[in-house]
Structures are given as structure tokens and as C-alpha cells.
Enzyme design. Structure first.
Site, mmCIF file in Angstrom:
data_model
loop_
_atom_site.group_PDB
_atom_site.id
_atom_site.type_symbol
_atom_site.label_atom_id
_atom_site.label_comp_id
_atom_site.label_asym_id
_atom_site.label_seq_id
_atom_site.Cartn_x
_atom_site.Cartn_y
_atom_site.Cartn_z
ATOM 1 N N ASP A 458 -61.650 8.618 122.653
ATOM 2 C CA ASP A 458 -62.013 8.112 123.975
ATOM 3 C C ASP A 458 -63.508 7.764 124.019
ATOM 4 O O ASP A 458 -64.296 8.223 123.162
ATOM 5 C CB ASP A 458 -61.694 9.217 125.008
ATOM 6 C CG ASP A 458 -61.383 8.673 126.391
ATOM 7 O OD1 ASP A 458 -61.697 7.514 126.664
ATOM 8 O OD2 ASP A 458 -60.832 9.446 127.208
ATOM 9 N N ASP A 528 -56.202 3.054 132.584
ATOM 10 C CA ASP A 528 -55.998 4.357 133.207
ATOM 11 C C ASP A 528 -55.035 4.255 134.377
ATOM 12 O O ASP A 528 -54.693 5.259 134.985
ATOM 13 C CB ASP A 528 -57.337 4.916 133.711
ATOM 14 C CG ASP A 528 -57.987 5.790 132.650
ATOM 15 O OD1 ASP A 528 -57.305 6.172 131.691
ATOM 16 O OD2 ASP A 528 -59.188 6.078 132.790
HETATM 17 C C1 DGJ Z 1 -60.178 8.545 130.108
HETATM 18 C C2 DGJ Z 1 -58.878 8.148 129.494
HETATM 19 O O1 DGJ Z 1 -58.607 6.827 129.753
HETATM 20 C C3 DGJ Z 1 -57.782 9.073 130.004
HETATM 21 O O2 DGJ Z 1 -56.538 8.677 129.470
HETATM 22 C C4 DGJ Z 1 -58.092 10.486 129.647
HETATM 23 O O3 DGJ Z 1 -58.026 10.664 128.255
HETATM 24 C C5 DGJ Z 1 -59.465 10.865 130.178
HETATM 25 N N1 DGJ Z 1 -60.470 9.925 129.801
HETATM 26 C C6 DGJ Z 1 -59.848 12.232 129.715
HETATM 27 O O4 DGJ Z 1 -61.102 12.566 130.112
#
Ligand code: DGJ
Length: 728
Positions: A458, A528
């Protein structure tokens, strides 16, 4: 006389014909002259290529325009030479070709400044099976002193003025990859990114140009171009008072002028382009095939069906909950469980999102038996285990930051700017010590726990202030570029040491969906936002350049956590099944009926996985046309098996929905129809029946607007997934 690239060395003063089976790029590389581009488009016969100029089809434009002489024109390269001269004037000194390991050919046109020992090599690599050509440039400073690169784009392509339309993507966090289509305007139409780290939230470094007016999915001549870069980019079309639109693409040079010492070479990222007369979907298919065969890490391996813990429990990770989730996904037929954010931190606990990044040690209070315990549990359930990391980041509340505040991106004399949680800061990947740390995050995990099957990588912050504590004061403008050079170097090391682990690329959702990243990554998280209705739109946009195999697409809870929309499980599953299927929720919150639908969806997906993940995409009815439905299909290359998706995206009484003619089938083959994910009490009237490809492509099948289920179970969302199998 024509020389076909592929002959060992092309003699001087000759036309260079860089062809793939369906396309031709024709250049003139006369010695002592600037390289000229004559033609790009549909494949030309040798006779037509020779007669190009007579038909007015030869463009005779500089193939890689440089700045200085006639400085009013846009240029791909702009340089300040060691003596301060801002003009560059390059001419061809040689052309060579070599066969590439991938089966194509690389043609390099060597050019040198007429006065300075300053070299510009323009390269073209062909991918014959996919009709893709990549271009990139190597710039070498042979001068006595430092040369400054003020602009250093990857490539340029002129397009004859006409009814040319541009198709591109825009968006924002949780609303990525919307499409926009517009006639190319006079002046400059620019797509750009300056985030520093994540380059696909607000726009994408890809464009399609329809030569026949408003683009269509399966008809018309279209050029597609994708800049393969991990950092800041710009892509623009300049339409001046001449006969051409001028497309430029490359690294965004803003605040990034690059100093080249004597003897140093700067290599730009690749710009990949293609041409198809089968519309936008034709261009997509070329990019998908090229991506799977040459760009995407392990593009030939099926992806597993997974449950990711994020939306199920967020940071409230613990052994019991993780074990329960593993048991649940295994019981539904899933193959992998991924533990997201929240599992790490010793001195600082990751209970909220304001600490611990950089301290990649297990939080024993949450996971008393550590990763080994979870791996055992996964194996007990017959599934694989994956883990989340965010290795390019730290928090000011972390042991790493306490030890090494000098490792983060920060400008002198300025307060440190902090992001997520009020404490998140970015590690400076330009610094080799930081590169080692990031390498070790993955290397330590994989060495200690070789059974880890999957990593979610990430990145949740941009560059928040322009400053490298590693780079010298006179090279601060290198930050954006050296960050990515450092990242790429580190990813190379990681992949050399750990080629088999699946790595998902995530960056606050879909912040890093770019072909520049994908040689190291197996897939990406496209947003997201997991709302199935909005995903129809976002995944549609993403599909223009990226194949389903790489597109993480998860069934999540209802009401959805981002939009609060309530969508029945069948629709959520039918949308997720059109990408790389997964789940993103706490299965314990599901009722038995929903679990049954998921179980069925997983079983059905296993049967169609090769078609979705390796098949050819035909987009049929765009959700952006607001006709009430969206529809697409995947077809095997042999055209013996296909999956058709149909999603009703709005509901009004009396609404007339179009029937969707299919595409991509063999008109002379017969296909048996089977509905997947069926929830109706009775099968569809055409269940098990056989239709010719010709009939299906000219008429399509009528989709009932609602389900045939008990009255109180009907909903305003309906969707269908049909498998079409050849009957011999
Ligand atoms: C952002 C990501 O897009 C999410 O899927 C998740 O992993 C969060 N970060 C975790 O902090």
C-alpha cells in the site's frame, strides 16, 4: 527503398518500416538529418508505403522534436548545454536493430547534436503478437560539463487533423477511472500528475484517440497510448495551426530539471502505443494481451479467490478474528486470506492509523502466536495466507522515525508536513539506505515466513513537501525522479529474491494503476470504493487499458461502507466476478442466504476463471451512455467459450432497456447458454439452449428485467452472468 526493421542493420538514408502484423510505423532516418516520422496506422503493404508521399500520407515531421531552433513549437526534449546554450539540433548518425528476447525487435535510431557531443537515441520495440510498439529515449551527455535536461519526454506521435476524438480517464479517491470523451480541441489538452507517489487517482497516463469521430467500442480506427511510468507524468495534445494534432508523453518535468554529468545517460520510461480498426475495445484487447504476456508480473498465472480483512474489521485485527475469517472464506470455497492493516507495532501499537508504519514486527498483544500461528491456521483450512504492508512510509510515532528522522522526505527549515492520522510521512526512496530498509521489509517477511503467498503493498501519501534530506542542495530537483529510480531498483531486488509471491499494488485504492508499476506486481486494487454500482463504472474505465486478471474486485457489505447504498448480494457478486474475484467484508455478518450466493459465485467463478482472466474483452453497452444497463463479455482466443455480463444500473417503471447484441464470438459456431450465479426459482427460457454466434451477435438475448423469485425477494437491482460454451 524500404528497409524492414528486423534486418540486422538498416543502411543509411533509408526509410525504416517498423511493422507489426496489423500496424506500420514508418520513419525516415537519412544520415545527417533529423529523424522524421512519415506514417503510423493500419499496416501498409510495401507498395503503399513506397507511394506514401504521392498520396499525401507522409507526415515528414520530426519524430522526436527538440527545443531551440524554431522554438515556438512544442518539443519532447529541451536541454541547457554545458556552456549555457539552450538550443539542441540533432541529426541521425546510425540505425540498428536487434531481436528482442520477447520475440519482437528493437530499432534504435542514433542521433547526435550537430555541434555538441550530446547523443539522443530513440528506440522502438515491437510486440508482434499484440500489435504494440514501445518507444523510449536514451540521452547521453558527452560534453565537458554538466547538461541540464529541462524537458525529457518519452515520445511523440502526430495525428492528422480531422474528426479526432480523445478518450481519457479522470477521477478522484474512491471515484477513480471515470471516462471522458471529447473532440480534440485547438490549443493544448493536458493530462498530468504531480502527486509524487501515486499517479492514477485523478487522471490516468493513457489516452485513446478515435480517428473517426465519437469513439465506438467495436468499430472505428483508434490509436491508444499508455505511458509506463511510476511517477509524475504529463501527456498532452497540442493542436496548433497546422494539419496535425501533436501527442507528447513522458515524465512531468515540472520542478524536476535533471542534471547529467559528463558520461551519464538518462533513459526515459516507455510510451506504449497501438492502433486498431476494431474500436476502443480493439485497442484494449491489444493492451490486455501485451500486458499479460509482457508487462504484468506472472501474467500467465491464474489469480486466487481471496478474502481481504480491511472492510471486515479495519484495524481491529486479532488472532481469533483472523482465524474466523480464514475458516469462513475456506468454507465458501475461497483460496486465500489476506490480513490487512493493523497487525504490527511493538512500542507503538497500530490501533488507529496514526502510528507504527516502519515498525514491521508483529503486535503480540493482537497475534500471540504471530504469523506462524496464522500460517498454521491457513494451512489447517487448506487456504493460503497474505499480509498487508506499506513499506515506503513511516509515522512520526514509530521507532523507525525515532531512530532515523533523516530518512523521510522533508525540506530544510520547514515544519514537517504530515499526512494520514496527522503523523504519516514518506520515506525518501532516493536514499540507498532507505532502499535497503524497504527491501528488508519484504525480504525479512519472506525469509522468515516463506509460506506467505501474497503481499498487499500500500502507499497512502503523496510527496507533501519538496525536499530530500539525502540529495545534495543542487540536486533537489531530482527528488521526484530519483524517488522512483530508487523504488524501481528496490522492486527489482525484491523480485529477484522473491519471484513467486503474489504482490498486489494498492495506493489509497486506485492510486497506482499504471503499466510502469506492473512488471513487479501481479494485480492492483482499483478503488477504496467497493460499492458494486459505482464499481460497474470504475471497472469499466479501468478496463480500457488493464485486463481483468489484474483488477482486484471484491464483494463487500451492504449497506456499502463508502456510499451506504444497499445492493443485494447477487448483484454485488455478479460485478465482482467480472474482475479478479475476492471478498472484502466480515463473513460472520452475512446471513446464510448471502453465504450461499457467495459460495455459488466462487464455484462458478472457478469454472470461468480462465475465460475472465485470459480471455479477450468485448465491451458492449457502456454504463456511461446511461441506457439503464451495462454489459460486457470475455471470449477465449479460440472463441469456444465466453462469459456475458449484464447489469441493470437503474430502475424506472416502464423503462425500455436495449437488448444487447454480443460480440467476439465465431458467427459459424454454436453456443449453449448456461446462467451462472442463478437465484431464480425457474431457469431462464434459453437455459441450456443453443444459438449460433451469428444470431447472438446480431440479436443478443432478451434479459428479464427482474428475477423470478418469491415476490418479497425481488429487488431493484438485477444482473445476469451467462456462459456460452461451444457445442461441437
Ligand atoms: C488503503 C487501502 O486502499 C485499503 O484497502 C486498506 O488497505 C487501507 N489503506 C489500510 O490502511
Amino acid at each position: 527503398m524500404l528497409a524492414i526493421a528486423g534486418t540486422p542493420c538498416v543502411a543509411m538514408g533509408e526509410t525504416v518500416n517498423i511493422s507489426t502484423p496489423q500496424t506500420s510505423l514508418i520513419l525516415d532516418a537519412a544520415e545527417g538529418q533529423p529523424l522524421k516520422i512519415l506514417y503510423y496506422g493500419d499496416r501498409l503493404s510495401e507498395a503503399d508505403a513506397s507511394a506514401l508521399s504521392d498520396g499525401g500520407g507522409a507526415m515528414w515531421l520530426n519524430a522526436y522534436p527538440v527545443y531551440g531552433i524554431y522554438p515556438m513549437a512544442e518539443a519532447a526534449l529541451s536541454v541547457t548545454h554545458s556552456d549555457g546554450n539552450r538550443t539542441t539540433d540533432i541529426a541521425v548518425t546510425g540505425v540498428s536493430t536487434r531481436t528482442d528476447a520477447d520475440g519482437g525487435e528493437v530499432t534504435t535510431v542514433k542521433m547526435r547534436d550537430r555541434f555538441y557531443p550530446f547523443d539522443v537515441n530513440v528506440n522502438y520495440r515491437t510486440y508482434p503478437a499484440e500489435d504494440i510498439i514501445e518507444t523510449w529515449v536514451d540521452v547521453t551527455n558527452g560534453e565537458k560539463g554538466m547538461v541540464t535536461l529541462n524537458r525529457f519526454l518519452s515520445g511523440y506521435l502526430p495525428i492528422r487533423y480531422g474528426n479526432v476524438w480523445m478518450h481519457s480517464l479522470y477521477g478522484t479517491w474512491a471515484d477513480e477511472t471515470n471516462i471522458t470523451e471529447e473532440p480534440v480541441p485547438h490549443g493544448v489538452r493536458m493530462i498530468k500528475n504531480k502527486d509524487g507517489l501515486r499517479n492514477s487517482h485523478t487522471s490516468h497516463a493513457e489516452v485513446m484517440l478515435s480517428l473517426d469521430g465519437r469513439p465506438r467500442e467495436n468499430q472505428g480506427r483508434v490509436i491508444g497510448a499508455a505511458l509506463c511510468y511510476t511517477g509524475n507524468y504529463k501527456m498532452f495534445i497540442d493542436t496548433d495551426d497546422g494539419d496535425y494534432h501533436h501527442l507528447f508523453a513522458g515524465i512531468n518535468e515540472e520542478n524536476s530539471e535533471y542534471h547529467l554529468k559528463k558520461g551519464e545517460t538518462f533513459t526515459t520510461p516507455e510510451l506504449a502505443f497501438t492502433y486498431s480498426d476494431e474500436g476502443l475495445s480493439g485497442v484494449s484487447r491489444n493492451f490486455h494481451r501485451w500486458g499479460r504476456n509482457h508487462r504484468l508480473h506472472a501474467g500467465d498465472k491464474e489469480r486466487k479467490i481471496l478474502l481481504n480483512s480491511w472492510e471486515g474489521v479495519y484495524l481491529a485485527v486479532n488472532e481469533e478474528v483472523m482465524s474466523g475469517m480464514m475458516e469462513d472464506i475456506a468454507s465458501m470455497g475461497g483460496e486465500l486470506f489476506v490480513m490487512d492493516d493493523g497487525w504490527f507495532g511493538d512500542k507503538y501499537k497500530r490501533d488507529v492509523d496514526n502510528s507504527s508504519l516502519g515498525d514491521w514486527v508483529v503486535d503480540k498483544s493482537k497475534l500471540p502466536h504471530g504469523i506462524y500461528g496464522l500460517l498454521d491456521e491457513a494451512s489447517r483450512h487448506g487456504i493460503r495466507f497474505g499480509i498487508w504492508i506499506e513499506p515506503e512510509m513511516t509515522n512520526t510515532l514509530s521507532e523507525l522515525y525515532e531512530r532515523h528522522p533523516e530518512y523521510v522526505v522533508k525540506a530544510p527549515h520547514r515544519e514537517i508536513v504530515k499526512g494520514r492520522g496527522g503523523t504519516q510521512v514518506v520515506l525518501d526512496m532516493a536514499n540507498p539506505k532507505v532502499q535497503d530498509i524497504v527491501f528488508e521489509v519484504v525480504d525479512t517477511l519472506m525469509t522468515k515466513y516463506p509460506a506467505i503467498d501474497y503481499i498487499k503493498w500500500d502507499a497512502n501519501a503523496p510527496v507533501m513537501e519538496h525536499g530530500s534530506q539525502y540529495l545534495t542542495a543542487d540536486n533537489q530537483s531530482h527528488l521526484y525522479i530519483d524517488y522512483h529510480k530508487g523504488l524501481e531498483k528496490t522492486l527489482d531486488r525484491i523480485r529477484t529474491a522473491h519471484p513467486d509471491v503474489t504482490i498486489q499494488l494498492c495506493a489509497s485504492g486506485g492510486g497506482r494503476v499504471n503499466w510502469g508499476f506492473l512488471p513487479w506486481f501481479d494485480e492492483f486494487w482499483c478503488s477504496d470504493n467497493t460499492d458494486a454500482l459505482q464499481r460497474v463504472f470504475m471497472q469499466w474505465g479501468t478496463s480500457y487499458f488493464y485486463p481483468a486478471i489484474a483488477m482486484g474486485s471484491h464483494i463487500s457489505a451492504s449497506p456499502n461502507h463508502q456510499t451506504f447504498r444497499r445492493i443485494p448480494i447477487k448483484f454485488r457478486a455478479d460485478v465482482a466476478m467480472s474482475g479478479r474475484l475476492g471478498l472484502e467484508m466480515q463473513p460472520r455478518d452475512m446471513n446464510e442466504e448471502d453465504r450461499a450466493v457467495c459460495r455459488q459465485a466462487i464455484a462458478d467463478y472457478k469454472a470461468i476463471r480462465p475465460i475472465v482472466q485470459f480471455g479477450d474483452l468485448y465491451r458492449l453497452q457502456s454504463p456511461y451512455e446511461r441506457k439503464g444497463v451495462a454489459s460486457l463479455m470475455y471470449v477465449t482466443p479460440e472463441k469456444d467459450d465466453a462469459v456475458f455480463y449484464w447489469w441493470k444500473i437503474e430502475t424506472f417503471m416502464g423503462q425500455q432497456l436495449p437488448r444487447i447484441p454480443m460480440a467476439g464470438l465465431d458467427p459459424d459456431k454454436n453456443y449453449r447458454v448456461t446462467e451462472l450465479n442463478r437465484i431464480d426459482n425457474q431457469p431462464l427460457p434459453y437455459e441450456g439452449k443453443t444459438f449460433s454466434g451469428r444470431y447472438l451477435m446480431s440479436n443478443g438475448l432478451e434479459m428479464p428485467v427482474t428475477y423470478r423469485v418469491d415476490y418479497h425477494k425481488n429487488t431493484d437491482y438485477s444482473s445476469r452472468v451467462l456462459r456460452l460454451t461451444e457445442v461441437r
